[in-house]
Design a protein around this motif. Structure first.
Motif: not given
Length: 596
Positions: A64, A303-304, A307-308, A311-312, A315-316, A319, A322-323
Motif C-alpha cells: 500500500p 471507495s475508488i 483506493t487511489e 492502494g497498492s 489495487m489501483k 480500483s 474494488i468500488g
C-alpha cells in the motif's frame, strides 16, 4: 576479381536453385527444431523457480501507499520493477497475475453495456445474464485476435501485436439508446399501458443486424493510410466526440442509476410497476433519488478515491472493481441485493444459448455508420497509446502496420461480434494503465487476460452476480467511469492550438451537442407535420432524427464539416509548415488515465 567470377558464376547465368525435395526437408527440420525448442522452454518454465516467479518485485506490486508519499518499499524513491517488452521471457506467475489485473481493470467497462442494453429493453433475467456472458466470451476471443497479429496478403495483418483488448464501445451504447427510443416511439417496440417500455428483444436483434452490415465501412477504412484518416478526423473532431460521449452517458445512465435506476422509475410515477426503484418487486424498493440510494452510490465512488490514495499498484489497477465490490458488500448486508439472478443463472454457459432475430433496421444505418467511423478513430488513438506505453515505435512502416491490423481487426470484430450476439466490439484502452504501472507489456499477459475473460463468461453464475449489483452501486462506479471518458476527450482537445478558428468550430459543434444533451427531445418532433410519408421517406426521417438526437453524432458532424470548410488562419498555416501536421494523438473513449 569479383566473388561471382571466383566461383565460376557469371552475371548472366541463373543462380542455382534448391530442389523442392531439399526445401521440404529444410522446412520439416525447421518445424521440428522449433517444436523441440518450445517444448524445452515450457519444461524449463514449469520446473524452474525463476521460470515461475523471475526477479519481479512482488512486494512493490502489493505494498500500500500513503498520500503525498513517493518512497518505495525500501525507504528510497522506487523506480519500479524491470520492464518486460513484447517478446521477452515472462515468468509464468507474473503473466497470470498481470493478466488478471488486465481483466479486472476492464471488467466494469465490459459488463456495463449489456446490463444497460437489457435494462433499456426491459429484458428478463435469463437473457440479461446471457448477454453479459456473451460479451465477456466475445471480448476474450476477439482480444486474442488483436494480440496475435496474424499475417495476411501483401503485407497486411490482422491485429496489432500489442496487449490490445476489446470491449463494447461506449459510442455504440450512446447511439443504441437513441435507436431504442425511436423504436418505442414509432411502435416497433411495445409500450405498456402505464407508458413504460415493454420487453423488446427484437430491437436488440435489429441493432446487431444493422451493425453487422455497417462493419464493412471500418473494414474498408483499415486499408486507407492512417495519415489520411487523421487529416479528416483531427483532434478537434475526435476530442469533441469523446467529450460528448462521456457527458451523455453520465446523464443517460450513470447519474440515473446512482439515484435508483435508469428505467421508468426515474420519472417517479405514482403507480405501476416502476412507482419505486428499481421496481416495486425489489427487496427494498424506494423512490428514485432516496438518500439510501445516493449513499450506496457515494460509497462506491469514495471507495475508488480511497483506493487511489492508499492502494497498492495492484489495487489501483482494479480500483473500479474494488468500488463495485465494496458497494455490493454493504448493499448485500443492508438487504438491497436480489439473489434471484444468481440462483437462476446456469453454472456453465456459452454463446448462442439465447439467440436474437438478426434483422436490419434501416433508420439505424446512418447512425451505425457514424459509430464505426468513431470506432476506427478510437482504435488509432488507442493503438498509439498502447505502442507508447509498450515502448515500441509510434511512427514508420511497422507502426502503420499495427494501425492497419488493429482497425481491420476492429471491423471484422464488429461483423463477428454480431454473430456472437454481441454489439460491436472495439479496442479498449483501460488496460494501458496496467501496462504503465506494472511495466509489463508482454503479450503473454494479454493472452492470460483473454483466458480470464472467457472463463468469467463461461461461468454463468458470475454473470448472475454482475446482474445482482444494485443500480446505485453500478451508478456510482459508472459515473466515475464515464467522467473519465469526458476527461479523455478534454485531453485530446488540449492538442489543438485554440485559435479563433478552432474556438469557432468548437463553439458551433458544442452548441448542438450540449443543447441536445440538456434538452433531449428538441429534434424528436422535427418531421411531425409531414403528411402521409411513404415508408422510405419515413425511414429517412427516423434516421435523421436518431442522428440529431445523439449528442456526439450531431456535434461530430458539425465539427467535421466546419473544419473542412473554414480556411485556416495565417498563424495556423505558418505553424503547420513548421511541424508535421500528422503528428497528432487521438485517445480512445474507453481510456482511463492512471498515474505511472
Amino acid at each position: 576479381m569479383s566473388r561471382a567470377a571466383s566461383v565460376g558464376v557469371t552475371s548472366d547465368q541463373p543462380a542455382p536453385t534448391t530442389p523442392p525435395q531439399t526445401q521440404s526437408a529444410f522446412r520439416t527440420t525447421a518445424t521440428h527444431l522449433k517444436t523441440k525448442i518450445t517444448t524445452r522452454y515450457c519444461a524449463r518454465l514449469l520446473s524452474d523457480r525463476h521460470g515461475w516467479f523471475g526477479d519481479y518485485d512482488y512486494a512493490w506490486l502489493c505494498m500500500p501507499t500513503l498520500p503525498f508519499s513517493t518512497r518505495g518499499t525500501n525507504g528510497k524513491v522506487s523506480n519500479g520493477p524491470p520492464f518486460y517488452a513484447l517478446e521477452t521471457e515472462l515468468p509464468l506467475f507474473l503473466a497470470i497475475t498481470t493478466g488478471l489485473q488486465h481483466a479486472l481493470a476492464m471488467l466494469a467497462g465490459l459488463i456495463t453495456p449489456p446490463i444497460i442494453f437489457a435494462s433499456s429493453l426491459n429484458l428478463d433475467g435469463d437473457i440479461s445474464a446471457y448477454m453479459v456472458s456473451a460479451s465477456l466470451i466475445g471480448c476474450g476471443i476477439l482480444s486474442m485476435v488483436q494480440i496475435s497479429r496474424i499475417k495476411l496478403f501483401r503485407g497486411y495483418r490482422l491485429g496489432t501485436g500489442l496487449i490490445s483488448v476489446v470491449g463494447t464501445s461506449f459510442a455504440t451504447l450512446s447511439t443504441a439508446d437513441a435507436i431504442f427510443a425511436a423504436m418505442y416511439s414509432n411502435g416497433t417496440c411495445p409500450t405498456n399501458s402505464d407508458g413504460s417500455r415493454g420487453p423488446c428483444p427484437d430491437a436488440y436483434g435489429m441493432v446487431l443486424g444493422t451493425s453487422l452490415i455497417c462493419s464493412f465501412l471500418e473494414i474498408f477504412m483499415s486499408f486507407v493510410p492512417p495519415r489520411i484518416l487523421q487529416r479528416i478526423f483531427p483532434p478537434m473532431v475526435t476530442g469533441t466526440v469523446i467529450v460528448m460521449i462521456g457527458a451523455s452517458l453520465i446523464g443517460s445512465s450513470g447519474i440515473l442509476n446512482w439515484g435508483g435506476g435508469s428505467n421508468s422509475c426515474a420519472t417517479r410515477p405514482t403507480s405501476g410497476l416502476f412507482a419505486l426503484c428499481p421496481t416495486i418487486l425489489a427487496p427494498r424498493p424506494l423512490p428514485w433519488g432516496s438518500a439510501e440510494f445516493i449513499g450506496l452510490g457515494f460509497l462506491s465512488f469514495v471507495s475508488i478515491i480511497l483506493t487511489e490514495l492508499f492502494g497498492s499498484p495492484f489495487m489501483k489497477n482494479i480500483s473500479i472493481f474494488i468500488g463495485l465490490a465494496v458497494g455490493c458488500i454493504v448493499a448485500g448486508a443492508a438487504g438491497y441485493i436480489d439473489g434471484s439472478s444468481i440462483t437462476t443463472a446456469p453454472a456453465i454457459t456459452f454463446l448462442w444459448v439465447h439467440t436474437f432475430k438478426i434483422r436490419v433496421y434501416p433508420p439505424a444505418i446512418l447512425p451505425m455508420l457514424a459509430v464505426y467511423v468513431s470506432v476506427a478513430m478510437e482504435a488509432i488513438g488507442d493503438i498509439t497509446a498502447s505502442a507508447e506505453v509498450s515502448r515500441v515505435e509510434v511512427e514508420g512502416e511497422d507502426f502503420d502496420s499495427r494501425i492497419q491490423g488493429g482497425v481491420l481487426s476492429d471491423g471484422i470484430g464488429g461483423f463477428v461480434s454480431a454473430l456472437f450476439t454481441v454489439t460491436p466490439l472495439s479496442i479498449f484502452a483501460q488496460n494501458n494503465g496496467v501496462i504503465a504501472i506494472t511495466r509489463c507489456a508482454n503479450r503473454s499477459a494479454g493472452r492470460w487476460c483473454c483466458v480470464f475473460l472467457i472463463l468469467f463468461g463461461i461461468l454463468g453464475k458470475i454473470s448472475g452476480v454482475f446482474l445482482a449489483i444494485p443500480n446505485p452501486v453500478l451508478g456510482g462506479v459508472t459515473t466515475f467511469l464515464f467522467a473519465s471518458v469526458t476527461i479523455s476527450g478534454i485531453r485530446v482537445l488540449s492538442y489543438i492550438s485554440f485559435t479563433r478558428r478552432d474556438r469557432f468550430v468548437l463553439a458551433a459543434a458544442f452548441s448542438f451537442g450540449i443543447g441536445d444533451l440538456l434538452v433531449p427531445g428538441i429534434f424528436t418532433h422535427l418531421f411531425e407535420r409531414v403528411k402521409n410519408p411513404n415508408k422510405g421517406l419515413e425511414g429517412l426521417f427516423d434516421s435523421i432524427t436518431i442522428v440529431l438526437s445523439t449528442p456526439f453524432l450531431v456535434s461530430g458532424i458539425v465539427a467535421v464539416i466546419l473544419n473542412q470548410l473554414l480556411p485556416q488562419e495565417a498563424i495556423e498555416v505558418v505553424r503547420d509548415s513548421e511541424k508535421d501536421s500528422d503528428s497528432v494523438e487521438v485517445t480512445d473513449v474507453e481510456k482511463q488515465d492512471h498515474k505511472d
